[in-house]
Design a protein around this motif. Structure first.
Motif, mmCIF file in Angstrom:
data_model
loop_
_atom_site.group_PDB
_atom_site.id
_atom_site.type_symbol
_atom_site.label_atom_id
_atom_site.label_comp_id
_atom_site.label_asym_id
_atom_site.label_seq_id
_atom_site.Cartn_x
_atom_site.Cartn_y
_atom_site.Cartn_z
ATOM 1 N N ASP A 184 80.838 46.206 15.180
ATOM 2 C CA ASP A 184 81.665 45.067 14.777
ATOM 3 C C ASP A 184 81.303 44.728 13.337
ATOM 4 N N TRP A 185 82.202 45.038 12.408
ATOM 5 C CA TRP A 185 81.919 44.828 10.985
ATOM 6 C C TRP A 185 81.877 43.342 10.639
ATOM 7 N N THR A 186 82.571 42.514 11.399
ATOM 8 C CA THR A 186 82.543 41.075 11.146
ATOM 9 C C THR A 186 81.207 40.477 11.558
ATOM 10 N N SER A 229 93.590 47.183 12.735
ATOM 11 C CA SER A 229 92.435 46.341 12.430
ATOM 12 C C SER A 229 91.279 47.225 12.009
ATOM 13 N N ASN A 230 90.548 46.814 10.992
ATOM 14 C CA ASN A 230 89.363 47.572 10.583
ATOM 15 C C ASN A 230 88.074 46.834 10.969
ATOM 16 N N ARG A 231 88.194 45.912 11.930
ATOM 17 C CA ARG A 231 87.006 45.142 12.319
ATOM 18 C C ARG A 231 85.995 46.002 13.085
ATOM 19 N N TRP A 232 86.493 46.938 13.914
ATOM 20 C CA TRP A 232 85.599 47.705 14.779
ATOM 21 C C TRP A 232 85.660 49.199 14.470
#
Length: 359
Positions: free
Chosen positions: A145-147, A171-174
């Protein structure tokens, strides 16, 4: 993890189109994922590339770092209820996993045979074909998880799987690291619900056959449509179905069924019609050139690349097809392949489709 600069991306995709990546890394061991985190810290969150079977790379290339997920491995464990839980590395080829499950006498993935791509892409797309989909068998995934800046485990419900979509889509969050499925020991396949497959097997729809026979029939149907990667096939440079099967309302569904269109109800409660049927209905022909270097497959109503095809030409072809289908049927098609880099015409096509689908 070695990072290359100005690395060609086209050879890593099934379309064989596009420019270079400013930074390209290959991850073969999850223990090295810290290097990916460090790359993101120096540059930005990377795009993840598997087998490149659902990717359009812009002609100018990609300034965002690209990480090719090449991790391999699958662990099978018997659960107390008799099912088998298999945890698979994200870079593991889907084809290899399907073959292994069939060999182990496990049902749940046999009709996914022949789909190119990696296991890590399957929850992103909720990959499915011929009566089976990932939503039916997914237990959970582990992801970075980049966030939050940490590894997390997401249940199947957390992934919010839908028709060719999930929380991971757009989404690029994960970044997915492993995927866990639950399969069932069985000698026979899940019921065969697709007419072409049932006809080839010589059975009525709804009947089951041995796992290997079901897989062989699905593979034959896919090959007849040019949907199996084969370097000797002139239709080989493709991304499978370029467009999602569009949602139709009750009135549209009734009219389309009267025309014998393949209209199906999906588990999410929505009704969809085959995009390829709509393309044919709009007047396109197999093998027809649509844009320079881009044409219809000779086997199936989907776009394939040839010669010196470009991303700009592919976007032009997709726009031509989508516009013609809307004019002929009133239904707007949504292109599915992910874009690496900046191709304005393709981005506009996706945005237009999303806008037309908004309530």
């Amino acid at each position: 993890m070695h990072v290359r600069t100005n690395a060609p991306l086209a050879p890593l995709t099934t379309l064989g189109i596009g420019g270079n990546a400013a930074h390209l890394a290959e991850l073969t061991d999850l223990d090295d994922f810290g290097d990916v985190v460090e790359l993101a810290r120096r540059e930005q969150v990377p795009l993840i590339l598997g087998s490149g079977s659902n990717v359009l790379v812009a002609d100018a290339g990609c300034a965002v770092p690209v990480v090719r997920m090449a991790t391999h491995g699958a662990v099978f464990e018997r659960a107390p209820d008799g099912s088998v839980v298999v945890t698979v590395q994200a870079g593991h080829p889907l084809q290899e996993l399907v073959e292994e499950t069939i060999g182990n006498g496990l049902t749940g993935m046999e009709t996914l045979i022949g789909i190119p791509g990696t296991v890590g892409a399957t929850p992103v797309q909720n990959v499915g074909a011929y009566g089976q989909e990932v939503a039916d068998i997914l237990v959970d995934v582990t992801a970075w998880d980049w966030t939050a800046g940490r590894e997390v485990t997401l249940s199947a419900a957390d992934c919010r799987l839908g028709h060719r979509t999930s929380i991971f889509k757009r989404s690029n969050r994960w970044t997915l690291l492993t995927v866990t499925f639950r399969l069932r020991p069985a000698q026979l396949s899940t019921p065969i619900t697709y007419g072409m497959v049932a006809k080839l097997l010589g059975i009525a729809k709804g009947e089951s056959v041995p796992l290997d026979e079901a897989a062989a029939a699905v593979l034959a149907v896919r090959r007849s449509k040019g949907m199996v990667l084969d370097a000797s096939d002139p239709d080989n440079r493709n991304v499978g179905s370029v467009f999602l099967s569009p949602v139709v309302n009750g009135g549209q569904a009734e009219e389309l069924r009267a025309e014998e269109a393949p209209v199906n109800d999906f588990p999410d409660g929505l009704t969809r019609v085959s995009a390829s049927w709509l393309i044919k209905a709009a007047g396109f022909t197999l093998g027809q050139t649509i844009a320079p270097g881009v044409r219809m497959s000779t086997k199936h109503f989907t776009l394939v690349a040839g010669g010196q095809a470009t991303a700009a030409a592919f976007a032009e072809a997709a726009r031509t097809v989508a516009d013609a289908v809307q004019k002929a049927t009133g239904i707007r098609l949504t292109p599915e392949p992910d874009l690496f880099g900046d191709e304005p015409a393709y981005l506009r096509l996706k945005q237009d489709a999303l806008a037309s689908a908004a309530p």
